[in-house]
Design a protein around this motif. Structure first.
Motif, PDB file in Angstrom:
ATOM      1  N   ARG A   1       0.815  -1.220   0.000  1.00 55.13           N
ATOM      2  CA  ARG A   1       0.000   0.000   0.000  1.00 55.13           C
ATOM      3  C   ARG A   1       0.845   1.264   0.000  1.00 55.13           C
ATOM      4  N   GLY A   2       2.095   1.158   0.435  1.00 59.54           N
ATOM      5  CA  GLY A   2       2.950   2.330   0.537  1.00 59.54           C
ATOM      6  C   GLY A   2       2.837   3.046   1.869  1.00 59.54           C
ATOM      7  N   THR A   3       2.241   2.406   2.884  1.00 62.95           N
ATOM      8  CA  THR A   3       2.136   3.027   4.203  1.00 62.95           C
ATOM      9  C   THR A   3       3.400   2.821   5.034  1.00 62.95           C
ATOM     10  N   VAL A   4       4.295   1.926   4.592  1.00 61.57           N
ATOM     11  CA  VAL A   4       5.656   1.864   5.131  1.00 61.57           C
ATOM     12  C   VAL A   4       6.608   1.918   3.937  1.00 61.57           C
ATOM     13  N   ASP A   5       7.824   2.418   4.187  1.00 67.10           N
ATOM     14  CA  ASP A   5       8.820   2.529   3.120  1.00 67.10           C
ATOM     15  C   ASP A   5       9.762   1.337   3.080  1.00 67.10           C
ATOM     16  N   ALA A   6       9.776   0.527   4.136  1.00 68.51           N
ATOM     17  CA  ALA A   6      10.651  -0.640   4.166  1.00 68.51           C
ATOM     18  C   ALA A   6      10.123  -1.638   5.182  1.00 68.51           C
ATOM     19  N   VAL A   7      10.592  -2.872   5.036  1.00 71.75           N
ATOM     20  CA  VAL A   7      10.219  -3.971   5.940  1.00 71.75           C
ATOM     21  C   VAL A   7      11.496  -4.649   6.403  1.00 71.75           C
ATOM     22  N   ILE A   8      11.587  -4.889   7.713  1.00 71.12           N
ATOM     23  CA  ILE A   8      12.656  -5.709   8.272  1.00 71.12           C
ATOM     24  C   ILE A   8      12.032  -7.024   8.712  1.00 71.12           C
ATOM     25  N   TRP A   9      12.535  -8.109   8.160  1.00 70.68           N
ATOM     26  CA  TRP A   9      11.974  -9.433   8.438  1.00 70.68           C
ATOM     27  C   TRP A   9      13.113 -10.439   8.535  1.00 70.68           C
ATOM     28  N   ALA A  10      12.993 -11.391   9.439  1.00 76.24           N
ATOM     29  CA  ALA A  10      13.988 -12.461   9.563  1.00 76.24           C
ATOM     30  C   ALA A  10      13.282 -13.795   9.385  1.00 76.24           C
ATOM     31  N   GLY A  11      13.723 -14.567   8.399  1.00 75.89           N
ATOM     32  CA  GLY A  11      13.079 -15.849   8.142  1.00 75.89           C
ATOM     33  C   GLY A  11      13.885 -16.681   7.168  1.00 75.89           C
ATOM     34  N   GLY A  12      13.317 -17.812   6.791  1.00 73.95           N
ATOM     35  CA  GLY A  12      13.967 -18.693   5.842  1.00 73.95           C
ATOM     36  C   GLY A  12      13.959 -18.111   4.439  1.00 73.95           C
ATOM     37  N   VAL A  13      14.672 -18.792   3.551  1.00 75.73           N
ATOM     38  CA  VAL A  13      14.797 -18.333   2.162  1.00 75.73           C
ATOM     39  C   VAL A  13      14.367 -19.447   1.215  1.00 75.73           C
ATOM     40  N   PRO A  14      13.427 -19.184   0.314  1.00 76.83           N
ATOM     41  CA  PRO A  14      12.663 -17.944   0.274  1.00 76.83           C
ATOM     42  C   PRO A  14      11.513 -17.969   1.284  1.00 76.83           C
ATOM     43  N   THR A  15      11.113 -16.809   1.765  1.00 73.34           N
ATOM     44  CA  THR A  15       9.894 -16.692   2.567  1.00 73.34           C
ATOM     45  C   THR A  15       8.725 -16.591   1.592  1.00 73.34           C
TER      46      THR A  15
END
Length: 323
Positions: A191-205
């Protein structure tokens, strides 16, 4: 009642010396049915939830059939608190949050949590994602911007806080943190309500792969931040590589790796802990397929649990593997 937790260093020393006997006093009886074990996982749609439900399903199909009931939670911090309170027998947590709990560091300052490790099951890769057509092109560009930093009670939120500190994004340069889980973070970036996301998880999520098919993404490298985190907090952090091809990447990107632990309360009977590990190692291909592609699980990797002591039932299992 279980015996005193034994460190992985003692286990490895014993194994390398040819399996010198380790005393395991007070082990629980091995007869009778398994007790039902509550496993604290994570939010639906996330990797802990997927891993936990897969483990419960495989335990029901795999001798000796330990009985596992997965429950949805806010993930790492929530899980550690449940283990400490006795409302969960098993739990999944990121290594940095687990060590904070063990040592009574924030947010566990009220009291250290007595938890033990069964295994390091896989490594989380830190994803710092922005829209390819957006204003964020470097970590420094996050200053003052809205950033999704993980749900309250999650390990991702703990990691995000440390990452932002070592990147100097505090005080007047602080980001506007949005405490959002994975699904909410994806929706907010779309939506563009945040400019970035920090996420920690497996690859690929999977949720991020789906987003990348709908919206071109920029994946920011975190090599210097990985070095800074390791210098500040120790070897719980390492540099890992997101491979070309995932999320539309045309070249590999270096980022921050942090292990995920399968944990148990010290009061879990030794037999139950040992039998859960038998399922994990018998069915690891199925379990890891749910959370991260191309990973393997081997005993020498699994016992690398940092400061977290191994549960005596885990010690018994690994001794049987090393011979």
């Amino acid at each position: 009642m279980t015996g005193r937790p034994i460190s992985r260093r003692g286990l490895l020393r014993s194994a390398l010396l040819g399996g010198v006997a380790l005393g395991l006093p007070g082990c629980a009886p091995d007869d009778g049915p398994h007790r039902r074990l509550t496993l604290a996982t994570g939010a639906p749609g996330g990797p802990y939830h997927a891993f936990g439900h897969a483990l419960a399903a495989q335990a029901a199909r795999t001798p000796p059939h330990p009985r596992i009931t997965p429950v949805s939670t806010a993930a790492s911090v929530d899980n550690l608190r449940r283990l400490a309170a006795g409302s969960a027998d098993l739990g999944l947590a990121m290594a940095d949050a687990a060590e904070q709990a063990l040592h009574g560091a924030a947010p566990f300052t009220a009291a250290p949590a007595r938890v033990t490790a069964l295994a390091r099951v896989y490594v989380n890769y830190t994803h710092l994602l922005a829209r390819a057509d957006g204003p964020v092109r470097s970590v420094a560009d996050l200053a003052g911007r809205p950033v999704a930093t993980g749900a309250t009670g999650s390990g991702a939120q703990v990691l995000a806080g440390r990452l932002l500190r070592v990147a100097g994004l505090t005080g007047g340069r602080a980001v506007r943190e949005q405490r959002l889980g994975l699904a909410e973070s994806v929706a907010a970036l779309r939506r563009g309500t945040v400019d970035a996301v920090i996420w920690a998880g497996g690859v690929p999520t999977p949720a991020l792969s789906a987003l990348a098919r709908q919206l071109p993404l920029r994946v920011l490298p975190l090599e210097s931040e990985a070095e800074a985190l390791r210098a500040a907090y120790g070897p719980v952090y390492s540099a890992v590589t997101l491979p070309a091809g995932v999320y539309g990447l045309t070249a590999p990107v270096t980022t921050i790796g942090v292990g995920n632990y399968l944990l148990a309360r010290p009061q879990v009977p030794d037999r139950d802990a040992r039998d859960v590990l038998r399922v994990v190692f018998d069915r690891w291909r199925v379990l890891l397929r749910e959370v991260t592609a191309g990973a393997r699980l081997e005993p020498r990797f699994a016992v690398a649990t940092g400061d977290l002591p191994l549960h005596p039932g885990a010690v018994a299992y690994y001794r049987s593997v090393y011979g």
